[in-house]
Motif scaffolding. Structure first.
Motif, PDB file in Angstrom:
ATOM      1  N   ALA A  10     -53.873   6.459 -12.278  1.00 34.94           N
ATOM      2  CA  ALA A  10     -54.374   5.861 -11.040  1.00 34.94           C
ATOM      3  C   ALA A  10     -53.818   4.451 -10.886  1.00 34.94           C
ATOM      4  O   ALA A  10     -53.656   3.717 -11.871  1.00 34.94           O
ATOM      5  N   ASP A  11     -53.517   4.088  -9.642  1.00 33.00           N
ATOM      6  CA  ASP A  11     -53.002   2.764  -9.302  1.00 33.00           C
ATOM      7  C   ASP A  11     -51.576   2.533  -9.799  1.00 33.00           C
ATOM      8  O   ASP A  11     -51.108   1.387  -9.822  1.00 33.00           O
ATOM      9  N   ARG A  12     -50.868   3.591 -10.189  1.00 28.04           N
ATOM     10  CA  ARG A  12     -49.466   3.450 -10.564  1.00 28.04           C
ATOM     11  C   ARG A  12     -48.582   4.143  -9.526  1.00 28.04           C
ATOM     12  O   ARG A  12     -48.939   5.184  -8.984  1.00 28.04           O
ATOM     13  N   THR A  13     -47.437   3.558  -9.286  1.00 26.73           N
ATOM     14  CA  THR A  13     -46.464   4.133  -8.360  1.00 26.73           C
ATOM     15  C   THR A  13     -45.314   4.728  -9.168  1.00 26.73           C
ATOM     16  O   THR A  13     -44.723   4.053 -10.018  1.00 26.73           O
ATOM     17  N   ALA A  35     -53.336  11.231 -10.682  1.00 22.08           N
ATOM     18  CA  ALA A  35     -53.768  10.256  -9.675  1.00 22.08           C
ATOM     19  C   ALA A  35     -52.751   9.173  -9.370  1.00 22.08           C
ATOM     20  O   ALA A  35     -53.083   8.162  -8.736  1.00 22.08           O
ATOM     21  N   ALA A  36     -51.490   9.345  -9.776  1.00 20.18           N
ATOM     22  CA  ALA A  36     -50.461   8.365  -9.428  1.00 20.18           C
ATOM     23  C   ALA A  36     -50.055   8.518  -7.967  1.00 20.18           C
ATOM     24  O   ALA A  36     -50.215   9.579  -7.358  1.00 20.18           O
ATOM     25  N   ARG A  37     -49.524   7.441  -7.420  1.00 17.85           N
ATOM     26  CA  ARG A  37     -48.856   7.495  -6.118  1.00 17.85           C
ATOM     27  C   ARG A  37     -47.410   7.904  -6.387  1.00 17.85           C
ATOM     28  O   ARG A  37     -46.709   7.208  -7.131  1.00 17.85           O
ATOM     29  N   VAL A  38     -46.957   9.001  -5.778  1.00 15.15           N
ATOM     30  CA  VAL A  38     -45.683   9.599  -6.173  1.00 15.15           C
ATOM     31  C   VAL A  38     -44.707   9.669  -5.008  1.00 15.15           C
ATOM     32  O   VAL A  38     -45.079  10.022  -3.882  1.00 15.15           O
ATOM     33  N   ALA A  81     -42.491  -0.584  -0.176  1.00 16.75           N
ATOM     34  CA  ALA A  81     -43.161  -1.040   1.037  1.00 16.75           C
ATOM     35  C   ALA A  81     -44.398  -0.216   1.350  1.00 16.75           C
ATOM     36  O   ALA A  81     -45.408  -0.745   1.844  1.00 16.75           O
ATOM     37  N   GLU A  82     -44.348   1.083   1.042  1.00 20.05           N
ATOM     38  CA  GLU A  82     -45.454   1.965   1.396  1.00 20.05           C
ATOM     39  C   GLU A  82     -46.457   2.180   0.270  1.00 20.05           C
ATOM     40  O   GLU A  82     -47.654   2.363   0.522  1.00 20.05           O
ATOM     41  N   LEU A  83     -45.971   2.146  -0.992  1.00 11.73           N
ATOM     42  CA  LEU A  83     -46.844   2.500  -2.113  1.00 11.73           C
ATOM     43  C   LEU A  83     -47.060   1.375  -3.112  1.00 11.73           C
ATOM     44  O   LEU A  83     -47.951   1.464  -3.956  1.00 11.73           O
ATOM     45  N   GLY A  84     -46.242   0.353  -3.054  1.00 12.70           N
ATOM     46  CA  GLY A  84     -46.385  -0.753  -3.993  1.00 12.70           C
ATOM     47  C   GLY A  84     -45.293  -0.770  -5.038  1.00 12.70           C
ATOM     48  O   GLY A  84     -44.463   0.149  -5.124  1.00 12.70           O
ATOM     49  N   PRO A  85     -45.252  -1.840  -5.865  1.00  9.65           N
ATOM     50  CA  PRO A  85     -44.230  -1.977  -6.902  1.00  9.65           C
ATOM     51  C   PRO A  85     -44.152  -0.757  -7.801  1.00  9.65           C
ATOM     52  O   PRO A  85     -45.152  -0.074  -8.040  1.00  9.65           O
TER      53      PRO A  85
END
Length: 263
Positions: A10-13, A35-38, A81-85
């Motif tokens: 979670a909270d990782r891109t 739960a990662a942003r992928v 830009a959309e999901l974070g570093p």
């Protein structure tokens, strides 16, 4: 059964180049399940969208050729830009075919080098200033050809050997804030490569006999290894090539077993 708890990423891109099919898509899906942003990158826009849809809501599917540094960089900037570093970057785009060196064109050889080796450099160099520091983790998907000379694979052997050394050099240069590792899968079920190399029952049985674990691996097993390398359990692991191959790199396990009554 996985050793990793729900919500671990979670909270990782996570950005996966070549993530629209096979092992790389399996890795992307596993990070999504945790739960990662992928985001996944592939050359075909339709396949990229379909891959993102299969990962789940919020996943991004982007199209670019890893041989094109500017396009690859632009895609990663969009992800940030959309999901974070970027916390995790996986470089897995690859090309391969069977061909004797004496009959291979210079263009064919260069194509595999460009996709595999130059593509890995483009992905890692392109993401360098987009990474979250400290703690970012990079993974290159390599192969056993990096250390084992295999007939009809001059191009792949050269490309994968280069990837392994690139991993080691970047681990030295980019530590301590960025960890860089590689995963070297063995024969994996459900992949295009194994479908080509072992298209029928007899060919598959011959492969099984040579592998110490007497089976092919599963995409999920490679994905679990990727999660491990990016987890808090591997914070002192960098510059390593992790073999996920059932012992394949040890050699041909079928040799001598029949004579000893072990086959």
């Amino acid at each position: 059964m996985s050793a990793f708890t729900d919500g671990l990423m979670a909270d990782r891109t996570v950005f996966v180049a070549g993530g629209t099919s096979g092992i790389n898509l399996g890795i992307a899906k596993r990070f999504g399940e945790l739960a990662a942003r992928v985001a996944v990158l592939g050359r075909n826009p339709e396949k990229a969208k379909a891959a993102a849809d299969s990962i789940g809501a919020g996943a991004l599917g982007l199209s670019a050729d890893v041989r094109d540094y500017a396009a690859t960089r632009e895609a990663m900037e969009q992800v940030v830009a959309e999901l974070g570093p970027l916390d995790v970057v996986v470089s897995g785009a690859a090309g391969n075919f069977l061909a004797p060196a004496a009959q291979m064109s210079a263009n064919a050889f260069r194509t595999v080098i460009d996709i595999d080796l130059n593509g890995t450099f483009n992905v890692f160099r392109g993401c360098y200033d987009l990474l979250r520091r400290p703690g970012a983790s990079l993974i290159a998907i390599t192969a056993g050809q990096a250390v084992n000379a295999i007939p009809l694979q001059a191009h792949a052997c050269a490309a994968k050997a280069g990837i392994n050394q690139l991993v080691r050099v970047l681990a030295m240069e980019w530590g301590p804030e960025v960890r860089v590792n590689g995963i070297s899968p063995g024969p994996i079920s459900g992949t295009e490569g194994m479908a080509r190399l072992a298209p029928d029952h007899d060919a598959r049985e011959a492969y099984y006999a040579r592998i110490p674990m007497r089976r092919w691996g599963e995409i999920e097993e490679v994905a679990e290894a990727a999660v491990f390398l990016c987890s808090s359990s591997a914070t002192y692991v960098s510059g390593t090539i992790l073999d996920v191959d059932g012992g394949s790199q040890l050699g041909d396990a079928s040799r001598g077993t029949a004579a000893k009554g072990l086959a």
